[in-house]
Design an enzyme around this catalytic site. Structure first.
Site, PDB file in Angstrom:
ATOM      1  N   GLY A 132       0.826  -1.199   0.000  1.00  0.00           N
ATOM      2  CA  GLY A 132       0.000   0.000   0.000  1.00  0.00           C
ATOM      3  C   GLY A 132       0.860   1.247   0.000  1.00  0.00           C
ATOM      4  O   GLY A 132       0.535   2.257   0.639  1.00  0.00           O
TER       5      GLY A 132
ATOM      6  N   GLY B 177      -0.462   4.901  -0.909  1.00  0.00           N
ATOM      7  CA  GLY B 177      -1.480   5.541  -0.083  1.00  0.00           C
ATOM      8  C   GLY B 177      -0.960   6.713   0.715  1.00  0.00           C
ATOM      9  O   GLY B 177       0.220   7.078   0.649  1.00  0.00           O
TER      10      GLY B 177
ATOM     11  N   ASP C 170       2.094  -1.925  -4.428  1.00  0.00           N
ATOM     12  CA  ASP C 170       0.707  -1.464  -4.425  1.00  0.00           C
ATOM     13  C   ASP C 170       0.010  -2.075  -5.629  1.00  0.00           C
ATOM     14  O   ASP C 170       0.672  -2.462  -6.608  1.00  0.00           O
ATOM     15  CB  ASP C 170       0.628   0.060  -4.499  1.00  0.00           C
ATOM     16  CG  ASP C 170      -0.648   0.604  -3.852  1.00  0.00           C
ATOM     17  OD1 ASP C 170      -1.748   0.259  -4.338  1.00  0.00           O
ATOM     18  OD2 ASP C 170      -0.534   1.353  -2.877  1.00  0.00           O
TER      19      ASP C 170
ATOM     20  N   TYR D 213     -15.238  -0.303   8.459  1.00  0.00           N
ATOM     21  CA  TYR D 213     -13.822  -0.050   8.692  1.00  0.00           C
ATOM     22  C   TYR D 213     -13.462  -0.318  10.153  1.00  0.00           C
ATOM     23  O   TYR D 213     -12.475  -1.007  10.455  1.00  0.00           O
ATOM     24  CB  TYR D 213     -13.508   1.395   8.320  1.00  0.00           C
ATOM     25  CG  TYR D 213     -12.072   1.797   8.476  1.00  0.00           C
ATOM     26  CD1 TYR D 213     -11.062   1.189   7.740  1.00  0.00           C
ATOM     27  CD2 TYR D 213     -11.717   2.829   9.350  1.00  0.00           C
ATOM     28  CE1 TYR D 213      -9.738   1.580   7.871  1.00  0.00           C
ATOM     29  CE2 TYR D 213     -10.399   3.231   9.479  1.00  0.00           C
ATOM     30  CZ  TYR D 213      -9.412   2.602   8.743  1.00  0.00           C
ATOM     31  OH  TYR D 213      -8.104   2.998   8.874  1.00  0.00           O
TER      32      TYR D 213
END
Length: 313
Positions: A11, A14, A37, A145
């Site tokens: 990631g 990000g 990523d 989340y």
């Protein structure tokens, strides 16, 4: 953490991952830090050091990259954030949980030695205390989340206790940075507002003016990760996730701080579905365990972070 260690950031494109990649490469050298990523990387990220295109939900891909680059430390930053996750709950759950299981299992099987995984204040819910929420308290998150982060915390603790996995985690508040644009989080108004101020545009805030939320400047967040990962193993007592705090403020307070630099800047408030998410989170965080066990202290208060944002933007 020894200088010869090899690091993988999953990631890396990000909000946190891009800044963390640069910080790790500064510390350990570009060749020692592999960015990855599923997104197409920026030219800057490609130019800085090795990059691998990867689907974090594919265990075989992860294993191949870990073996190829002889990785011993993984920073799992890939996740679908709060606002976006509410629109695609099953996809968010799959990404957020399967990627964590894959990394924890890589450590369990001995392919890697150390894991960093970020949690969030989203683990708290309406039944949690609103002010100075303690490390251990009632946690009944009401968002996809938050549910995934709370479940992840328990799995991190489980893998440490049962398999000896050296996993370390921080419960991040909302993060503010000049290096990247908003990425679909409920606290992202506090990033977008700076871009609107610089463009001399009126900012429409999706939260009400008096919604206080815990926040942190990205410089402090990256330093917290590095300090936690370099702390002596005997100092790390909490393997679920540490509360982390810096500053709490409302959109109105942020607006008035920004007006010191842009006096003509205007704001209007138009709360949307993200208001309910923000209302379920605490106003402030008690991070005394992080302070006591590995020496955490923030450097940026509200005015300091606003000033630094405008210096860089």
């Amino acid at each position: 953490m020894k200088n010869q260690s090899k690091h993988l950031i999953i990631g890396a494109s990000g909000q946190i991952g891009s800044v963390l990649t640069a910080a790790l490469r500064h510390l350990y050298g570009a060749s020692a830090v592999v960015a990855s990523d599923i997104k197409t990387p920026t030219m800057a990220l490609l130019d800085q050091g090795p990059f691998e295109s990867i689907d974090a939900t594919d265990f075989d891909q992860l294993l191949t990259i870990v073996k190829t680059h002889k990785i011993d430390t993984v920073y799992l930053m890939a996740a679908m954030l709060s606002a976006n996750a509410e629109k695609r709950p099953e996809k968010a759950w799959d990404l957020n949980m399967s990627s964590l299981f894959h990394v924890l299992n890589l450590a369990k099987l001995g392919h890697i030695k150390h894991v960093f995984w970020p949690s969030s204040i989203a683990v708290f819910g309406p039944s949690s205390p609103k002010f100075k929420v303690p490390q251990q308290t009632i946690m009944e998150p009401t968002t996809v989340y938050g549910i995934s982060k709370l479940a992840g915390e328990r799995w991190c603790d489980y893998y440490h206790k049962n398999y000896g996995v050296d996993v370390r985690s921080l419960r991040f508040p909302g993060l503010i940075s000049w290096q990247s644009l908003p990425g679909g989080g409920t606290t992202d108004y506090a990033v977008d507002i700076f871009h609107k101020a610089i463009a001399s545009e009126t900012f429409e805030c999706f939260l009400s003016e008096n919604t206080a939320l815990p926040m942190m400047y990205m410089d402090d967040a990256i330093r917290a990760i590095l300090e936690l990962m370099n702390a002596n193993v005997n100092s790390i007592k909490i393997r679920s996730s540490y509360n982390l705090s810096a500053v709490s403020f409302t959109p109105k307070e942020l607006y008035h701080s920004i007006k010191k630099f842009h006096p003509s800047f205007e704001i209007r408030y138009a709360p949307d579905f993200r208001q309910a998410i923000a209302d379920s989170w605490p106003d402030s965080i008690d991070d005394s365990f992080a302070q006591k066990e590995w020496g955490w202290r923030p450097n940026f208060d509200l005015d300091a972070l606003v000033k630094d944002m405008f210096v860089h933007l």
